[in-house]
Scaffold this motif. Structure first.
Motif, PDB file in Angstrom:
ATOM      1  N   ARG A   4      44.751  43.661  37.988  1.00 11.16           N
ATOM      2  CA  ARG A   4      43.955  44.328  36.954  1.00 11.16           C
ATOM      3  C   ARG A   4      43.903  43.434  35.705  1.00 11.16           C
ATOM      4  O   ARG A   4      44.866  43.334  34.963  1.00 11.16           O
ATOM      5  CB  ARG A   4      44.596  45.677  36.627  1.00 11.16           C
ATOM      6  N   ASN A   5      42.758  42.832  35.456  1.00 10.22           N
ATOM      7  CA  ASN A   5      42.631  41.905  34.343  1.00 10.22           C
ATOM      8  C   ASN A   5      41.840  42.471  33.174  1.00 10.22           C
ATOM      9  O   ASN A   5      42.164  42.233  32.012  1.00 10.22           O
ATOM     10  CB  ASN A   5      41.960  40.606  34.809  1.00 10.22           C
ATOM     11  N   MET A 142      32.782  56.158  39.412  1.00 12.82           N
ATOM     12  CA  MET A 142      33.499  55.905  38.161  1.00 12.82           C
ATOM     13  C   MET A 142      33.556  54.395  37.935  1.00 12.82           C
ATOM     14  O   MET A 142      34.150  53.664  38.735  1.00 12.82           O
ATOM     15  CB  MET A 142      34.905  56.499  38.210  1.00 12.82           C
ATOM     16  N   PRO A 143      32.963  53.899  36.846  1.00 11.99           N
ATOM     17  CA  PRO A 143      32.840  52.446  36.687  1.00 11.99           C
ATOM     18  C   PRO A 143      34.164  51.709  36.483  1.00 11.99           C
ATOM     19  O   PRO A 143      34.433  50.710  37.151  1.00 11.99           O
ATOM     20  CB  PRO A 143      31.939  52.290  35.455  1.00 11.99           C
ATOM     21  N   ARG A 144      34.990  52.172  35.553  1.00 11.23           N
ATOM     22  CA  ARG A 144      36.173  51.422  35.159  1.00 11.23           C
ATOM     23  C   ARG A 144      37.432  52.294  35.237  1.00 11.23           C
ATOM     24  O   ARG A 144      37.360  53.512  35.358  1.00 11.23           O
ATOM     25  CB  ARG A 144      36.042  50.904  33.712  1.00 11.23           C
ATOM     26  N   THR A 173      47.630  46.695  39.847  1.00 10.91           N
ATOM     27  CA  THR A 173      47.061  46.063  41.048  1.00 10.91           C
ATOM     28  C   THR A 173      46.099  47.032  41.723  1.00 10.91           C
ATOM     29  O   THR A 173      46.464  48.179  42.001  1.00 10.91           O
ATOM     30  CB  THR A 173      48.171  45.681  42.044  1.00 10.91           C
ATOM     31  N   PHE A 174      44.890  46.577  41.981  1.00 11.88           N
ATOM     32  CA  PHE A 174      43.905  47.408  42.667  1.00 11.88           C
ATOM     33  C   PHE A 174      43.937  47.104  44.162  1.00 11.88           C
ATOM     34  O   PHE A 174      43.841  45.946  44.574  1.00 11.88           O
ATOM     35  CB  PHE A 174      42.502  47.143  42.118  1.00 11.88           C
ATOM     36  N   VAL A 175      44.079  48.143  44.965  1.00 10.13           N
ATOM     37  CA  VAL A 175      44.093  48.002  46.423  1.00 10.13           C
ATOM     38  C   VAL A 175      42.826  48.630  46.976  1.00 10.13           C
ATOM     39  O   VAL A 175      42.627  49.846  46.884  1.00 10.13           O
ATOM     40  CB  VAL A 175      45.332  48.682  47.044  1.00 10.13           C
TER      41      VAL A 175
END
Length: 279
Positions: A4-5, A142-144, A173-175
């Motif tokens: 996640r940046n 949902m965008p963000r 962390t996006f999975v």
């Protein structure tokens, strides 16, 4: 898995609401916070009575907002509870609740989803590991990652009656879940999530890196957690029920658009399309 940046975790500051700086920093690092007593004992008794009233409300028998257990047909969840129950609507608009959401998200917020969850003794089924944002992004548009969930315990949360588990730090962390989302997938996923769950390798990597925290606490306590936290809960084979009222607040600056990876959007009682700020 993607780090996640771009999306902050906390948009507000300690000066913006009831959460102090130390707790906000913990939320930023771990993805969650707890409140030992969010409501008074008198208020809690009223919410418990309302929980029980809804369970036997015959006007809800054929309501699609009522989700039943896959095997026993017992009530698992009642969605859009803030529109069904004036008492719970008042609770979710209380500054002790929505004020914390505004503070974390740094803006006005609307209710993306609300429900009461029943996990009865002996027969309460589990909620498998998942990140809410993965579903909300893919199926709701949902965008963000600018949403926060709050779970208020209406019964005592013990270590043995199917309490909430979170991997602290996993929100960073996006999975992504592999596979196409079937049409009207929500009908089955609300009873038991079988498609759109993380793979076991990713779950093992996250668990080894972050560990797992199990939340316990008395009725009236609350947990707030970031939309990208990896979380789940075991089934309940004890005699002691575990029930809660659950709400998702989304920033009005992050309103949902068309789904990013589903044939069509889920019904509004699961993913609201009314973006009116909670006042």
């Amino acid at each position: 898995m993607l780090y996640r940046n771009d999306d902050p975790v906390v948009y507000g500051s300690a000066a913006d609401g009831p959460i102090d700086e130390v707790t906000l920093n913990g939320y930023h690092d771990n993805g969650f916070l707890t409140v030992d007593q969010l409501v008074t004992p008198t208020e809690l008794a009223g919410y418990q009575n309302e929980l029980n009233r809804l369970l036997v409300d015959e006007s809800l028998d054929d309501d699609e907002r009522v989700v039943r257990e896959k095997d026993s047909n017992e009530v698992r969840s009642i969605f859009e509870v803030h529109k069904i129950s004036p008492l719970f609507a008042e609770l979710l608009a209380d500054e002790r609740v929505v004020g914390r959401a505004r503070q974390i998200l740094g803006s006005d917020v609307y209710i993306h989803q609300s429900r009461v969850n029943y996990k009865p003794g002996f027969r309460g089924n589990p909620f498998y590991w998942h990140s809410d944002f993965e579903t909300w992004h893919a199926e709701d548009g949902m965008p963000r990652m600018r949403a926060v969930s709050l779970s208020l315990a209406l019964t005592d949360n013990h270590a043995y009656n199917g309490g909430l588990m979170i991997m602290p730090g996993s929100h960073k962390t996006f999975v992504s879940c592999v596979g196409e989302t079937p049409e009207d997938h929500y009908r089955e996923s609300l009873k038991e999530q079988e498609i759109g769950t993380p793979d076991e390798t990713s779950l093992s990597v996250l668990a080894e890196k972050h560990g797992i925290e199990l939340f316990t606490g008395a009725a009236g306590s609350a947990t707030m957690f970031d939309c990208n936290c990896m979380h789940g809960s075991n089934g309940n084979i004890t005699p002691f029920p575990r029930s809660n009222v659950f709400v998702v607040f989304n920033s009005v600056e992050n309103a949902c658009v068309e789904p990013f990876a589903a044939p069509r959007r889920r019904p509004s009682f699961i993913a609201a399309r009314d973006f009116t700020p909670v006042k």
